[in-house]
Design a protein around this motif. Structure first.
Motif, PDB file in Angstrom:
ATOM      1  N   ILE A 183       4.457   5.404  -5.500  1.00 57.33           N
ATOM      2  CA  ILE A 183       4.842   5.353  -6.919  1.00 57.33           C
ATOM      3  C   ILE A 183       3.710   4.938  -7.840  1.00 57.33           C
ATOM      4  CG2 ILE A 183       7.275   4.945  -6.406  1.00 57.33           C
ATOM      5  CD1 ILE A 183       6.810   1.961  -7.027  1.00 57.33           C
ATOM      6  N   GLY A 184       2.627   4.443  -7.261  1.00 54.79           N
ATOM      7  CA  GLY A 184       1.509   3.967  -8.081  1.00 54.79           C
ATOM      8  C   GLY A 184       1.869   2.639  -8.730  1.00 54.79           C
ATOM      9  N   LEU A 185       1.101   1.621  -8.423  1.00 50.31           N
ATOM     10  CA  LEU A 185       1.433   0.286  -8.930  1.00 50.31           C
ATOM     11  C   LEU A 185       0.598  -0.150 -10.128  1.00 50.31           C
ATOM     12  CD1 LEU A 185       2.066  -1.628  -5.597  1.00 50.31           C
ATOM     13  CD2 LEU A 185       3.747  -0.745  -7.201  1.00 50.31           C
ATOM     14  N   GLY A 186      -0.383   0.595 -10.476  1.00 50.87           N
ATOM     15  CA  GLY A 186      -1.163   0.236 -11.661  1.00 50.87           C
ATOM     16  C   GLY A 186      -2.169  -0.852 -11.386  1.00 50.87           C
ATOM     17  N   ASP A 187      -2.193  -1.842 -12.266  1.00 49.83           N
ATOM     18  CA  ASP A 187      -3.226  -2.882 -12.187  1.00 49.83           C
ATOM     19  C   ASP A 187      -2.815  -4.038 -11.274  1.00 49.83           C
ATOM     20  OD1 ASP A 187      -1.352  -4.285 -13.660  1.00 49.83           O
ATOM     21  OD2 ASP A 187      -2.558  -4.401 -15.484  1.00 49.83           O
ATOM     22  N   ALA A 241       0.833  -1.205   0.000  1.00 51.85           N
ATOM     23  CA  ALA A 241       0.000   0.000   0.000  1.00 51.85           C
ATOM     24  C   ALA A 241       0.868   1.255   0.000  1.00 51.85           C
ATOM     25  CB  ALA A 241      -0.936   0.000   1.203  1.00 51.85           C
ATOM     26  N   ALA A 242       1.948   1.248   0.765  1.00 53.24           N
ATOM     27  CA  ALA A 242       2.849   2.397   0.795  1.00 53.24           C
ATOM     28  C   ALA A 242       3.520   2.597  -0.566  1.00 53.24           C
ATOM     29  CB  ALA A 242       3.898   2.221   1.890  1.00 53.24           C
ATOM     30  N   LEU A 243       3.931   1.504  -1.184  1.00 50.84           N
ATOM     31  CA  LEU A 243       4.520   1.602  -2.520  1.00 50.84           C
ATOM     32  C   LEU A 243       3.502   2.117  -3.529  1.00 50.84           C
ATOM     33  CD1 LEU A 243       6.595  -1.707  -2.592  1.00 50.84           C
ATOM     34  CD2 LEU A 243       7.503   0.634  -2.606  1.00 50.84           C
ATOM     35  N   ASP A 244       2.302   1.604  -3.422  1.00 50.57           N
ATOM     36  CA  ASP A 244       1.243   2.025  -4.330  1.00 50.57           C
ATOM     37  C   ASP A 244       0.975   3.519  -4.183  1.00 50.57           C
ATOM     38  OD1 ASP A 244      -0.800   1.875  -6.235  1.00 50.57           O
ATOM     39  OD2 ASP A 244      -2.246   0.987  -4.853  1.00 50.57           O
ATOM     40  N   LYS A 245       0.928   3.973  -2.945  1.00 48.38           N
ATOM     41  CA  LYS A 245       0.683   5.392  -2.689  1.00 48.38           C
ATOM     42  C   LYS A 245       1.851   6.247  -3.196  1.00 48.38           C
ATOM     43  CE  LYS A 245      -0.413   8.659   0.979  1.00 48.38           C
ATOM     44  NZ  LYS A 245      -0.578   8.845   2.416  1.00 48.38           N
TER      45      LYS A 245
END
Length: 151
Positions: free
Chosen positions: A85-89, A79-83
């Motif tokens: 750098i944005g992880l896409g699909d 979740a932290a990575l997604d927030k």
């Protein structure tokens, strides 16, 4: 640091000695149990033979929830990575779980917990959660599905 540790331990001994002067038998028993746990030796407080059906059900349910948290990988890290750098699909999320080797880390934690749980009188619990596959980590695509469902 050694002198400080000795001083703290000495204060604990003095405190316990003063407490026993006014303690009744139940207090003394509890005090000795606490000290035994503090020093990882002596009396054991947990008695699996005294668990009733409700206690066993609660323990099994709580263990299942705890193991499921480990099985599904480091959701907060992803979740932290997604927030950040944005992880896409979902495929990107699964690749992230695979890249951080979530399965191997989870497998090691679950194996250690299984060894720790394998205490006398607790075989029923280990068998119950093992039957449900709870000592096996989820594969990266399953971890990703869990994460993307909560996005």
């Amino acid at each position: 640091m050694r002198a400080e540790s000795w001083h703290i331990e000495r204060c604990g001994i003095d405190y316990c000695a003063r407490m026993t002067l006014t303690a009744d038998e139940d207090d003394e028993r509890r005090l000795s149990q606490d000290e035994a746990l503090h020093h990882a030796a002596g009396l054991a407080v947990f008695r699996p033979d005294q668990l009733n059906r409700g206690d066993r059900r609660f323990l099994a349910d709580a263990t299942q929830v705890f193991l499921e948290m480990i099985r599904c990988g480091p959701q907060a890290v992803v979740a932290a990575l997604d927030k950040g750098i944005g992880l896409g699909d979902q495929a990107d999320v699964a690749a992230t779980f695979a890249a951080i080797d979530a399965g191997a880390a989870g497998a090691a934690k679950l194996a250690r917990l299984r060894r720790l749980m394998a205490q006398p009188g607790m075989v029923w619990l280990v068998d119950r959660v093992a039957t449900g596959g709870l000592f096996a980590p989820c594969p990266a695509p399953d971890c990703a599905r869990i994460y993307t469902a909560s996005r």
